[in-house]
Write an enzyme that holds these catalytic residues in place. Structure first.
Site, PDB file in Angstrom:
ATOM      1  N   HIS A 161      -4.412 -84.429   6.211  1.00 50.82           N
ATOM      2  CA  HIS A 161      -3.253 -83.756   5.596  1.00 50.82           C
ATOM      3  C   HIS A 161      -2.840 -82.528   6.398  1.00 50.82           C
ATOM      4  O   HIS A 161      -2.332 -81.564   5.842  1.00 50.82           O
ATOM      5  CB  HIS A 161      -3.545 -83.362   4.141  1.00 50.82           C
ATOM      6  N   SER A 282      14.474 -70.955  26.655  1.00 51.81           N
ATOM      7  CA  SER A 282      15.648 -70.926  25.803  1.00 51.81           C
ATOM      8  C   SER A 282      16.721 -70.108  26.494  1.00 51.81           C
ATOM      9  O   SER A 282      16.422 -69.143  27.195  1.00 51.81           O
ATOM     10  CB  SER A 282      15.289 -70.303  24.459  1.00 51.81           C
ATOM     11  N   LYS A 288      10.670 -67.592  24.736  1.00 48.81           N
ATOM     12  CA  LYS A 288      10.301 -68.963  24.379  1.00 48.81           C
ATOM     13  C   LYS A 288       9.854 -69.820  25.553  1.00 48.81           C
ATOM     14  O   LYS A 288      10.342 -69.692  26.667  1.00 48.81           O
ATOM     15  CB  LYS A 288      11.503 -69.661  23.713  1.00 48.81           C
ATOM     16  N   GLU A 295       8.601 -83.421  23.101  1.00 48.53           N
ATOM     17  CA  GLU A 295       9.630 -83.701  22.084  1.00 48.53           C
ATOM     18  C   GLU A 295      10.465 -84.911  22.462  1.00 48.53           C
ATOM     19  O   GLU A 295      10.788 -85.755  21.618  1.00 48.53           O
ATOM     20  CB  GLU A 295      10.521 -82.468  21.883  1.00 48.53           C
TER      21      GLU A 295
END
Ligand code: ARG
Length: 462
Positions: A161, A282, A288, A295
């Protein structure tokens, strides 16, 4: 692509030229040119069979060989002119051949149709793609095994979980990924056996009246057997669908792994770092470092599932035998293979370049009370019923939580307040290393078990 007004190879019975838009709509040459080397290979085998059977002369065969070899060289050096008027890869090559060698070129298509020709080309192309993908799966598994070996004893929390559950080793986690890819490789190997069958000889749909030798052609092309029914041979694309199902599973697995990489590299986890060459910044937030590559690996699983759905839908309502619908099999298949090849190659690089923050992993395992189950098991081994032990451990976790410390930081007296059966040796099981070392059965997370699994896989891949 050239667009001359040559009459088509089949235009003998037509009274007006084909509409320009229809020509573009029905042509497959903008994409099926990729089949060319396999089309030529299959034509060479077919021609050799025709000559052996006395259907064409030895001179015809020699001319065909010379012409096709020249065409292959022109394709390789980029000078071959693909022509939209010639519809597809098969007509483009056949017409170029006839321009080069004359009459013999026109005899090549004896006893054959584009229907069995294209089915053969796609199978040869796909067999080659499967072999390339298998090599990449092997590389990926070796990269995982190498990292797993380095981290066979690196402790991290295992999750259920997405909550810290029990300690495991990072090596064990990577070997779980390896198992997924191992099954993918098995599935692809099985799929290959059904891809690797010869459709040629089915001709348009009913076979041919020429005395052909299909076994000879199969041997020449390295096929393991024949497609046993001519109607089925030219029509079904289940072998391609099966490949896409295998590919969808590979991408599903890679997507899960990518998801974990994304999580692990967030500052919240900080378990790993990816080399800068796999990250992007970014345009607005200077701090960042984004995991664009994993991804995209996750995102590209979607197009793979799409291709699988496309081919299932393409096939589902087709009456026997060949229908032009099947021309639509190629773009999904080509894109699927390109996607798999790029994704696997990049994944392997990523795994090899991964840097591990063992300290952060260990801290997360400690903070997650990952050894609570070990305490319960300890009590059970001293005669306490499991449910009672479970309850006592839950109370111990609450006490540790209230004090902001680990279970192992509680004193023996404090622990005995929850269960009097606890002795001083409890601290051996409350440590992360003790918990992990106890799970040394095959498939377990103990460093020794992980190293045994690694050795098995290395042997398999040797
Ligand atoms: N380009 C076609 C395909 O990809 C080749 C077979 C065409 N056969 C036909 N009868 N129209 O399926």
């Amino acid at each position: 692509m050239a667009n001359t007004s040559n009459p088509n190879l089949w235009s003998g019975r037509f009274s007006e030229p084909v509409d320009e838009r229809v020509k573009r709509y029905t042509a497959s040459i903008p994409f099926d040119w990729r089949l060319a080397p396999f089309d030529i290979q299959a034509s060479l085998a077919h021609a050799a069979m025709l000559a052996r059977a006395g259907i064409i002369s030895a001179q015809d065969l020699a001319d065909i060989r010379r012409g096709l070899t020249e065409i292959q060289a022109e394709i390789d050096n980029g000078s071959f002119a693909w022509n939209l008027d010639d519809e597809d890869v098969h007509f483009n090559i056949e017409r170029a051949l006839t321009r080069k060698i004359g009459e013999a070129g026109k005899r090549l298509h004896t006893g054959r149709s584009r229907n069995d020709q294209v089915a053969t080309d796609v199978r040869l192309w796909l067999r080659d793609a499967i072999d390339r993908i298998q090599a990449l799966l092997r590389d990926a598994r070796l990269a995982l095994v190498d990292q797993a070996e380095r981290h066979a004893a690196t402790v991290m929390p295992g999750f259920t979980h997405l909550q810290a559950a029990q300690p495991v080793t990072f090596g064990h986690h990577l070997m779980a990924w390896q198992e997924m890819l191992r099954r993918d490789a098995e599935r692809l190997a099985d799929c290959r056996r059904r891809v690797n069958r010869l459709p040629l000889g089915a001709a348009a749909l009913a076979g041919t009246s020429f005395p052909i030798d299909r076994e000879f052609v199969a041997r020449e092309l390295g096929f393991e057997g024949l497609c046993e029914n001519s109607l089925d041979a030219v029509s079904d694309r289940d072998f391609a669908i099966e490949f896409l199902a295998c590919g969808a599973l590979v991408m599903m697995h890679l997507s899960r792994m990518a998801e974990e990489l994304v999580l692990w590299m967030t500052p919240r986890f900080a378990f790993i770092e990816l080399p800068d060459r796999f990250c992007t910044g970014s345009s607005i937030m200077p701090q960042k470092k984004n995991p664009d590559v994993p991804e995209l690996m996750r995102g590209k699983s979607g197009r793979m599932y799409g291709h699988l759905m496309a081919l299932l839908t393409l096939m589902k309502a087709q009456p026997l035998a060949y229908n032009k619908d099947n021309q639509e099999d190629k773009e999904p298949l080509f894109d699927a293979v390109d996607t798999l090849i790029d994704t696997l190659a990049i994944f392997t690089e990523l795994v090899r370049g991964l840097r591990v923050n063992a300290e952060a992993m260990r801290r997360a395992a400690v903070e997650g009370y990952a050894t609570a189950t070990d305490l319960a098991d300890y009590l059970v081994k001293r005669g306490v019923p499991f449910r009672t032990a479970h309850e006592a451990c839950a109370q111990a976790v609450r006490a540790a939580e209230a004090r902001g410390c680990d279970l192992a930081d509680l004193s023996l007296e404090e622990l005995r307040a929850f269960a009097p059966q606890i002795e001083a040796d409890v601290y051996q099981v409350l440590t992360l290393e003790g918990s992990i070392a106890a799970r040394r059965h095959p498939g377990g997370t103990a460093p020794a078990a992980v190293r045994a699994a690694i050795a098995r896989v290395r042997q398999e891949l040797a």
